[in-house]
Each structure stands twice: as structure tokens, then as C-alpha cells.
Design a protein around this motif. Structure first.
Motif, PDB file in Angstrom:
ATOM      1  N   ILE A 229       0.827  -1.201   0.000  1.00  0.00           N
ATOM      2  CA  ILE A 229       0.000   0.000   0.000  1.00  0.00           C
ATOM      3  C   ILE A 229       0.862   1.252   0.000  1.00  0.00           C
ATOM      4  CG2 ILE A 229      -1.578   1.316   1.480  1.00  0.00           C
ATOM      5  CD1 ILE A 229      -3.129  -1.245   1.827  1.00  0.00           C
ATOM      6  N   GLU A 230       1.909   1.216   0.769  1.00  0.00           N
ATOM      7  CA  GLU A 230       2.789   2.384   0.805  1.00  0.00           C
ATOM      8  C   GLU A 230       3.411   2.681  -0.553  1.00  0.00           C
ATOM      9  OE1 GLU A 230       5.460   1.498   3.937  1.00  0.00           O
ATOM     10  OE2 GLU A 230       4.252   2.516   5.436  1.00  0.00           O
ATOM     11  N   SER A 231       3.638   1.621  -1.304  1.00  0.00           N
ATOM     12  CA  SER A 231       4.266   1.875  -2.592  1.00  0.00           C
ATOM     13  C   SER A 231       3.224   2.157  -3.674  1.00  0.00           C
ATOM     14  CB  SER A 231       5.126   0.668  -2.994  1.00  0.00           C
ATOM     15  OG  SER A 231       4.290  -0.472  -3.114  1.00  0.00           O
ATOM     16  N   GLY A 232       2.008   2.490  -3.239  1.00  0.00           N
ATOM     17  CA  GLY A 232       0.987   2.887  -4.196  1.00  0.00           C
ATOM     18  C   GLY A 232       0.224   1.715  -4.763  1.00  0.00           C
ATOM     19  N   GLY A 233       0.369   0.532  -4.188  1.00  0.00           N
ATOM     20  CA  GLY A 233      -0.333  -0.638  -4.686  1.00  0.00           C
ATOM     21  C   GLY A 233      -1.735  -0.729  -4.129  1.00  0.00           C
ATOM     22  N   GLY A 234      -1.969  -1.693  -3.248  1.00  0.00           N
ATOM     23  CA  GLY A 234      -3.302  -1.875  -2.703  1.00  0.00           C
ATOM     24  C   GLY A 234      -4.072  -2.854  -3.562  1.00  0.00           C
ATOM     25  N   PRO A 235      -5.296  -3.159  -3.126  1.00  0.00           N
ATOM     26  CA  PRO A 235      -6.078  -4.144  -3.865  1.00  0.00           C
ATOM     27  C   PRO A 235      -6.289  -3.691  -5.307  1.00  0.00           C
ATOM     28  CG  PRO A 235      -7.232  -3.355  -1.873  1.00  0.00           C
ATOM     29  CD  PRO A 235      -6.007  -2.527  -2.036  1.00  0.00           C
ATOM     30  N   ASP A 236      -6.248  -4.616  -6.213  1.00  0.00           N
ATOM     31  CA  ASP A 236      -6.412  -4.265  -7.623  1.00  0.00           C
ATOM     32  C   ASP A 236      -7.895  -4.024  -7.928  1.00  0.00           C
ATOM     33  OD1 ASP A 236      -6.563  -4.075 -10.315  1.00  0.00           O
ATOM     34  OD2 ASP A 236      -5.366  -5.867 -10.740  1.00  0.00           O
ATOM     35  N   PRO A 237      -8.270  -2.794  -8.299  1.00  0.00           N
ATOM     36  CA  PRO A 237      -9.692  -2.518  -8.525  1.00  0.00           C
ATOM     37  C   PRO A 237     -10.289  -3.374  -9.630  1.00  0.00           C
ATOM     38  CG  PRO A 237      -8.338  -0.702  -9.336  1.00  0.00           C
ATOM     39  CD  PRO A 237      -7.447  -1.628  -8.562  1.00  0.00           C
ATOM     40  N   LEU A 238      -9.453  -3.779 -10.584  1.00  0.00           N
ATOM     41  CA  LEU A 238      -9.968  -4.573 -11.696  1.00  0.00           C
ATOM     42  C   LEU A 238     -10.391  -5.964 -11.241  1.00  0.00           C
ATOM     43  CD1 LEU A 238      -7.348  -3.425 -14.309  1.00  0.00           C
ATOM     44  CD2 LEU A 238      -9.795  -3.017 -14.482  1.00  0.00           C
ATOM     45  N   GLU A 239      -9.909  -6.351 -10.054  1.00  0.00           N
ATOM     46  CA  GLU A 239     -10.295  -7.662  -9.558  1.00  0.00           C
ATOM     47  C   GLU A 239     -11.406  -7.591  -8.519  1.00  0.00           C
ATOM     48  OE1 GLU A 239      -6.770  -9.802  -8.508  1.00  0.00           O
ATOM     49  OE2 GLU A 239      -6.082  -9.719 -10.582  1.00  0.00           O
ATOM     50  N   SER A 240     -11.958  -6.422  -8.299  1.00  0.00           N
ATOM     51  CA  SER A 240     -13.054  -6.270  -7.350  1.00  0.00           C
ATOM     52  C   SER A 240     -14.345  -6.795  -7.989  1.00  0.00           C
ATOM     53  CB  SER A 240     -13.206  -4.799  -6.984  1.00  0.00           C
ATOM     54  OG  SER A 240     -13.647  -4.086  -8.122  1.00  0.00           O
ATOM     55  N   PRO A 241     -15.410  -6.986  -7.176  1.00  0.00           N
ATOM     56  CA  PRO A 241     -16.631  -7.604  -7.719  1.00  0.00           C
ATOM     57  C   PRO A 241     -17.162  -6.894  -8.963  1.00  0.00           C
ATOM     58  CG  PRO A 241     -16.785  -7.406  -5.341  1.00  0.00           C
ATOM     59  CD  PRO A 241     -15.513  -6.714  -5.748  1.00  0.00           C
ATOM     60  N   ASP A 242     -17.105  -5.594  -8.970  1.00  0.00           N
ATOM     61  CA  ASP A 242     -17.672  -4.857 -10.092  1.00  0.00           C
ATOM     62  C   ASP A 242     -16.626  -4.472 -11.129  1.00  0.00           C
ATOM     63  OD1 ASP A 242     -20.277  -4.457 -10.558  1.00  0.00           O
ATOM     64  OD2 ASP A 242     -20.337  -2.382  -9.876  1.00  0.00           O
ATOM     65  N   GLY A 243     -15.392  -4.835 -10.871  1.00  0.00           N
ATOM     66  CA  GLY A 243     -14.323  -4.514 -11.813  1.00  0.00           C
ATOM     67  C   GLY A 243     -13.794  -3.111 -11.685  1.00  0.00           C
ATOM     68  N   ASP A 244     -14.358  -2.312 -10.752  1.00  0.00           N
ATOM     69  CA  ASP A 244     -13.846  -0.947 -10.629  1.00  0.00           C
ATOM     70  C   ASP A 244     -13.731  -0.487  -9.181  1.00  0.00           C
ATOM     71  OD1 ASP A 244     -16.458  -0.653  -9.962  1.00  0.00           O
ATOM     72  OD2 ASP A 244     -16.919   0.901 -11.434  1.00  0.00           O
ATOM     73  N   GLY A 245     -13.480  -1.421  -8.304  1.00  0.00           N
ATOM     74  CA  GLY A 245     -13.155  -1.029  -6.935  1.00  0.00           C
ATOM     75  C   GLY A 245     -14.316  -1.118  -5.967  1.00  0.00           C
ATOM     76  N   ASN A 246     -15.533  -1.355  -6.434  1.00  0.00           N
ATOM     77  CA  ASN A 246     -16.612  -1.557  -5.482  1.00  0.00           C
ATOM     78  C   ASN A 246     -17.670  -2.467  -6.090  1.00  0.00           C
ATOM     79  OD1 ASN A 246     -18.596  -0.207  -6.924  1.00  0.00           O
ATOM     80  ND2 ASN A 246     -18.116   1.749  -5.985  1.00  0.00           N
ATOM     81  N   ASP A 247     -18.807  -2.543  -5.446  1.00  0.00           N
ATOM     82  CA  ASP A 247     -19.815  -3.503  -5.878  1.00  0.00           C
ATOM     83  C   ASP A 247     -21.170  -2.797  -5.945  1.00  0.00           C
ATOM     84  OD1 ASP A 247     -21.041  -5.853  -6.507  1.00  0.00           O
ATOM     85  OD2 ASP A 247     -21.011  -6.675  -4.472  1.00  0.00           O
ATOM     86  N   ASN A 248     -21.196  -1.702  -6.717  1.00  0.00           N
ATOM     87  CA  ASN A 248     -22.429  -0.902  -6.725  1.00  0.00           C
ATOM     88  C   ASN A 248     -23.332  -1.177  -7.923  1.00  0.00           C
ATOM     89  OD1 ASN A 248     -21.029   0.305  -8.742  1.00  0.00           O
ATOM     90  ND2 ASN A 248     -20.969   2.354  -7.844  1.00  0.00           N
ATOM     91  N   GLY A 249     -22.984  -2.141  -8.743  1.00  0.00           N
ATOM     92  CA  GLY A 249     -23.873  -2.510  -9.846  1.00  0.00           C
ATOM     93  C   GLY A 249     -23.706  -1.678 -11.105  1.00  0.00           C
ATOM     94  N   ASP A 250     -22.557  -0.986 -11.237  1.00  0.00           N
ATOM     95  CA  ASP A 250     -22.411  -0.119 -12.410  1.00  0.00           C
ATOM     96  C   ASP A 250     -21.658  -0.797 -13.562  1.00  0.00           C
ATOM     97  OD1 ASP A 250     -19.915  -0.143 -11.303  1.00  0.00           O
ATOM     98  OD2 ASP A 250     -19.672   2.032 -11.236  1.00  0.00           O
TER      99      ASP A 250
END
Ligand code: HEC
Length: 316
Positions: free
Chosen positions: A21-42
Motif C-alpha cells: 500500500i505504501e508503494s501505491g499498490g493496494g487491492p487491484d480494482p480490476l479484480e473487485s466484484p464490479d471490476g472498478d473497486g466496489n460492488d455498486n452494480g455499475d
């Protein structure tokens, strides 16, 4: 439930990989349920959004960074009164934060996404409109998002074949011509939304009475109706356009994406008061208003009660 689990997962993940996370990584949004960092149905088509993210990262983020993050405005860390802070500090998060603001992207159609429509005329807070090159890049990115998220082929370039962007504009104008203050009143929209409580007992109108943060909810019926029935930017928080069936089947539907994001505090709306977005008096009123408007739309032209002529919503 799902989001609670996800939050727990993210927390566990963070403990395990602080370095990342410190190096600017963090969870990959493309691998989240919605493909963009969350699961809002968009992302109804459930597409891999990599190609859209790339267009944003290379062509659009630099424009937002240069144009929108200045002073007290839209930077993630801005200290001013503008709370739609969609320009990430870390470019790696740029796309995730931007795409999860309905106030910025609408339904991604170039004819309706506020990122384009609000700024293009050059009248937004003294900001000059985009250069042709900037506009081309933003439009190319939006087209790609529309195509992927709706599982629809590329925007047609054949003359006479309607694009998804043009279809969006058409159905929005038609729907607007069918809206009426009478139906808005009968559906109890103003009471229901103005009075709606978030879980912290604050009412939506405490913060949104005058359209602050891109959303209006107020018991002032005439003002509320006047704003949502004429301004695309505010309309699109309540209603959006379903493009999953292509241009021909394009249709206005209730917007659940915008509410889901804020109600569950999904990134970047972490600090938003929580509420039940699926079932509440506001959604009941919205459904009644939507159904009444669609019922009117079904009345043949020239018959009593038929819609007014299509009326384009204002981009400002
Ligand atoms: C304490 C103030 C506060 C209250 C109360 C509040 N909001 Fe918000 N709302 C905000 C802020 C700040 C933003 C912009 C930042 C963000 O999106 O988190 C926002 C943004 C929004 C957005 C736009 C999201 C987007 O993606 O563009 C919607 C929709 C919204 N709120 C709905 C509601 C509803 C519905 C209620 C009542 C149940 C409500 N809000 C209550 C402060 C509030």
C-alpha cells in the motif's frame, strides 16, 4: 453483508501487505466484484474494464489533475467546501475514485456524463472548456466504458445508426417530456426524500437541500421538481439510462448505483452517512413517480394525458 465481508477482507489484506500500500499498490480494482473497486452494480455486463481504465489513466487523469484539483476544488485532499473530491492523490487510484462518483460520470454516455457536459460549455466555475484534444480523449474513454459496461459493440460510425450516446440523450429528453409536477406531488417525492433519515438520524436535506455535492433532496417541492426535471446532472442521481439492450432498447430506469455507493460508504464515499438504499420511503416515492411517468409515456400522442414533446435536459 457482502460489503461487510469485503471490508473485513480489505482490512486483513492491509495488515498483511502494508508495504504494497505504501508503494501505491493496494487491492487491484480490476479484480473487485464490479471490476472498478466496489460492488455498486455499475458494470451490468460484468466486463473486464482494463481497456477503459487504460484510456482513463493515459488520457483523462492528467486532464483532471491539471484542471480540476486546483485550489479548494476536487482534489481528494482538498480542504475547501467542495466535497466531490474525485481527483485522486495517487494516480494509481485515479480511475477507481473518478468512476465511483455518479456526479462525475453519470451513465458514461458522452451526452450525459457531467465530466464532459458540465465543463464543455466553459461556464463551470470559471474553468475554461476542454481543448479539442482533451475532449477527444475524454470521449474515447467514455465510449469505451459504455461499450464494456453494457456489453454493447463499439459506437457505430455508420450514418443513420444511433450511437449509445445519442440514444441516451433521446430517451432522457423523451422521459423529461413525460414528467409532471402533478405526478411528482402524487408520488410524494419531496416529503419522502427531504425527510429521509440516514442511520445517524441526519436527514438527506440537512446536507443536500440546495443540491450540494451533486445531489438534491428537499421538502421544497417546487424547487426539487424544478431542479431534477430540468438539470441532467441532478436528474441522473435518481434516474439513469439502461443501455444493456443497445440503442434501440435504451430506456430510462431508476438509478440504484448512486445510492448504493453512498449508502454503504463504498469507496470513495467512505465518510458518507449510511442508510438502507434498497428499501426506504424515498425509493418507494421514486418508484411511484417513475411508474406514473412511464404510464404517461405509454399514452399515444394526441390522446388525453399524453406526454409533452421531448424536452432536452440542461447540461448546466
Ligand atoms: C452529513 C451530510 C450528509 C447527509 C446527511 C447526507 N449526505 Fe449525501 N453526500 C454528502 C457528501 C459530503 C457527498 C459528497 C461526497 C461523497 O460522495 O461521499 C454526498 C453525496 C451524495 C450523493 C452523490 C453520490 C455520487 O456518486 O455522486 C448521493 C446520491 C447522496 N449523497 C445521497 C444521500 C441521501 C439519499 C441521503 C439521505 C439518506 C444523504 N445523501 C445524506 C453528505 C451528506
Amino acid at each position: 453483508m457482502r460489503s461487510t465481508l469485503l471490508a473485513a477482507l480489505v482490512t486483513v489484506g492491509m495488515v498483511g501487505c502494508v508495504g504494497g500500500i505504501e508503494s501505491g499498490g493496494g487491492p487491484d480494482p480490476l479484480e473487485s466484484p464490479d471490476g472498478d473497486g466496489n460492488d455498486n452494480g455499475d458494470n451490468p455486463a460484468g466486463s473486464d474494464l482494463t481497456a477503459a481504465k487504460q484510456l482513463f489513466d493515459t488520457g483523462v487523469f492528467p486532464v483532471l489533475e491539471a484542471k480540476c484539483s486546483g485550489g479548494a476544488c476536487h482534489a481528494e485532499t482538498a480542504q475547501g467546501s467542495t466535497l466531490t473530491r474525485f481527483v485522486a492523490t495517487d494516480p494509481a487510484n485515479g480511475w477507481t475514485i473518478a468512476t465511483n462518483y455518479t456526479a462525475l460520470v453519470g451513465n458514461y454516455a458522452a451526452s450525459a456524463a457531467p465530466i464532459l457536459t458540465k465543463v464543455k460549455p466553459g461556464t463551470h466555475q470559471g474553468v475554461t472548456g476542454y481543448t479539442p484534444d482533451e475532449e477527444t480523449k475524454i470521449t474515447a474513454w467514455l465510449n469505451k466504458e459504455v461499450e464494456l459496461r453494457n456489453g454493447q459493440p463499439m459506437q457505430p460510425t455508420t450514418p443513420g445508426v444511433e450511437t449509445l450516446s445519442a440514444a441516451t440523450e433521446r430517451v432522457l429528453s423523451e422521459f423529461a417530456g413525460c414528467m409532471s409536477l402533478t405526478n411528482f406531488k402524487t408520488a410524494n417525492m419531496a416529503q419522502a426524500w427531504g425527510n429521509l433519515n440516514a442511520n445517524n438520524n441526519q436527514q438527506c436535506e440537512n446536507c443536500h437541500a440546495t443540491g450540494g455535492e451533486g445531489f438534491i433532496a428537499t421538502q421544497q417541492e417546487a424547487l426539487f421538481y424544478n431542479v431534477v426535471s430540468t438539470k441532467k446532472y441532478f436528474f441522473l442521481q435518481y434516474l439513469t439510462v439502461d443501455l444493456t439492450g443497445g440503442a434501440e432498447m435504451a430506456k430510462v430506469i431508476m438509478n440504484t448505483v448512486s445510492f448504493k455507493g453512498v449508502s454503504e460508504g463504498l469507496d470513495p464515499h467512505r465518510e458518507h452517512p449510511r442508510f438502507n438504499a434498497a428499501t426506504n420511503q424515498g425509493m418507494t416515492a421514486l418508484k411511484n413517480f417513475y411508474d406514473a411517468t412511464m404510464a404517461r409515456k405509454a399514452i399515444p400522442a394526441g390522446m388525453p394525458g399524453a406526454c409533452d414533446a421531448p424536452r432536452p435536459l440542461s447540461n448546466l
